[in-house]
Design a protein around this motif. Structure first.
Motif, short mmCIF file in Angstrom:
data_model
loop_
_atom_site.label_atom_id
_atom_site.label_comp_id
_atom_site.label_asym_id
_atom_site.label_seq_id
_atom_site.Cartn_x
_atom_site.Cartn_y
_atom_site.Cartn_z
N ALA A 68 0.84 -1.21 0.00
CA ALA A 68 0.00 0.00 0.00
C ALA A 68 0.87 1.25 0.00
O ALA A 68 1.80 1.37 0.80
CB ALA A 68 -0.91 0.01 1.22
N PRO A 69 0.58 2.21 -0.87
CA PRO A 69 1.36 3.45 -0.91
C PRO A 69 1.30 4.22 0.42
O PRO A 69 2.22 4.97 0.74
CB PRO A 69 0.72 4.27 -2.03
CG PRO A 69 -0.18 3.36 -2.76
CD PRO A 69 -0.45 2.18 -1.90
N ALA A 108 -9.48 -1.91 -3.33
CA ALA A 108 -9.97 -3.29 -3.23
C ALA A 108 -11.28 -3.45 -3.99
O ALA A 108 -12.10 -2.54 -4.04
CB ALA A 108 -10.18 -3.67 -1.77
N ASP A 109 -11.45 -4.64 -4.55
CA ASP A 109 -12.73 -4.96 -5.16
C ASP A 109 -13.59 -5.68 -4.12
O ASP A 109 -13.14 -5.95 -3.00
CB ASP A 109 -12.53 -5.80 -6.42
CG ASP A 109 -11.80 -7.12 -6.16
OD1 ASP A 109 -11.81 -7.61 -5.01
OD2 ASP A 109 -11.22 -7.66 -7.11
N GLY A 125 -10.51 1.92 3.24
CA GLY A 125 -9.80 1.89 1.97
C GLY A 125 -10.03 3.14 1.16
O GLY A 125 -10.71 4.07 1.59
N ASN A 126 -9.46 3.15 -0.03
CA ASN A 126 -9.51 4.30 -0.92
C ASN A 126 -10.53 4.11 -2.03
O ASN A 126 -10.77 2.99 -2.46
CB ASN A 126 -8.15 4.53 -1.58
CG ASN A 126 -7.13 5.03 -0.60
OD1 ASN A 126 -7.42 5.82 0.29
ND2 ASN A 126 -5.89 4.56 -0.76
N GLY A 127 -11.04 5.21 -2.52
CA GLY A 127 -11.85 5.20 -3.73
C GLY A 127 -13.33 5.38 -3.49
O GLY A 127 -13.86 5.02 -2.44
N ARG A 128 -13.97 5.94 -4.50
CA ARG A 128 -15.41 6.22 -4.43
C ARG A 128 -16.23 4.95 -4.34
O ARG A 128 -17.33 4.95 -3.81
CB ARG A 128 -15.84 7.03 -5.65
CG ARG A 128 -15.20 8.39 -5.70
CD ARG A 128 -15.78 9.25 -6.80
NE ARG A 128 -15.05 10.49 -6.90
CZ ARG A 128 -15.18 11.51 -6.07
NH1 ARG A 128 -16.01 11.43 -5.08
NH2 ARG A 128 -14.46 12.60 -6.24
N SER A 129 -15.73 3.85 -4.85
CA SER A 129 -16.51 2.60 -4.84
C SER A 129 -16.23 1.73 -3.61
O SER A 129 -16.88 0.70 -3.45
CB SER A 129 -16.24 1.80 -6.11
OG SER A 129 -14.88 1.42 -6.15
N GLY A 134 -18.60 -2.80 -0.05
CA GLY A 134 -18.71 -3.48 1.24
C GLY A 134 -17.75 -3.01 2.31
O GLY A 134 -17.78 -3.53 3.43
N GLY A 135 -16.88 -2.06 2.01
CA GLY A 135 -15.99 -1.50 3.03
C GLY A 135 -16.77 -0.56 3.94
O GLY A 135 -17.83 -0.05 3.58
#
Length: 175
Positions: A68-69, A108-109, A125-129, A134-135
């Motif tokens: 992870a960055p 993550a998916d 986690g990161n991201g709009r989705s 489920g996060g």
């Protein structure tokens, strides 16, 4: 009587300003333009407003993937206290989530989120989705700003309680 009784809107406003200040101002990280340091500051302040199941006393085991960055920035949280509990950051490899109270999945998916899910485990986690997959807590970058989103259903399924004070500050809440 006038001096001792404050209007409820004034109390709510004061509470919101205090919480906003706590979420924005974190020693040595809030003034940086490094997005990974900003994410670490937000994650730490989110932890301060989360309740884990009562049997999970002691240390908050915070797990972050080696690749992870944000790994270095998040490791700086180790030894700090989120409420009464100290935070211990562990680097994990290969998706071994055993013993983790918090798992940071950079991206993550839904399959990876499902594998990391567990009772008493907060997924960040990161991201709009991220919250749609489920996060529980998603970090979203808009220009130089990083905001957080909450999935209350995912948190509830994990038996993690998110404070209503934190919910009011989220940029998006899924129930």
């Amino acid at each position: 009587m006038f001096l001792t009784h404050r209007p409820s809107w004034l109390c709510r406003f004061g509470l919101m300003m205090s919480l906003a200040g706590a979420l924005i101002a974190s020693p040595s990280t809030a003034q940086t333009s490094d997005p990974n340091q900003l994410r670490a500051a937000i994650v730490f302040n989110v932890l301060r407003f989360v309740e884990f199941p009562i049997e999970q006393g002691g240390t908050i085991e915070f797990c972050v993937a080696a690749e992870a960055p944000e790994n270095a920035a998040l490791r700086s949280l180790s030894g700090r206290r989120a409420g009464a509990r100290p935070v211990l950051v562990r680097t994990i490899r290969g998706g071994s989530y055993g013993g983790c109270d918090v798992v940071f999945l950079s991206s993550a998916d839904s399959d990876q989120i499902e594998r990391a899910s567990g009772r008493g485990r907060l997924l960040i986690g990161n991201g709009r989705s991220f919250i749609d997959n489920g996060g529980a807590v998603g970090l979203v970058q808009n220009g130089s700003q990083v905001r957080f989103q909450l999935n209350l259903r995912a948190a509830s399924q994990s038996k993690v309680v998110i404070s209503s004070r934190l919910i009011r500050l989220a940029s998006k809440v899924t129930r």
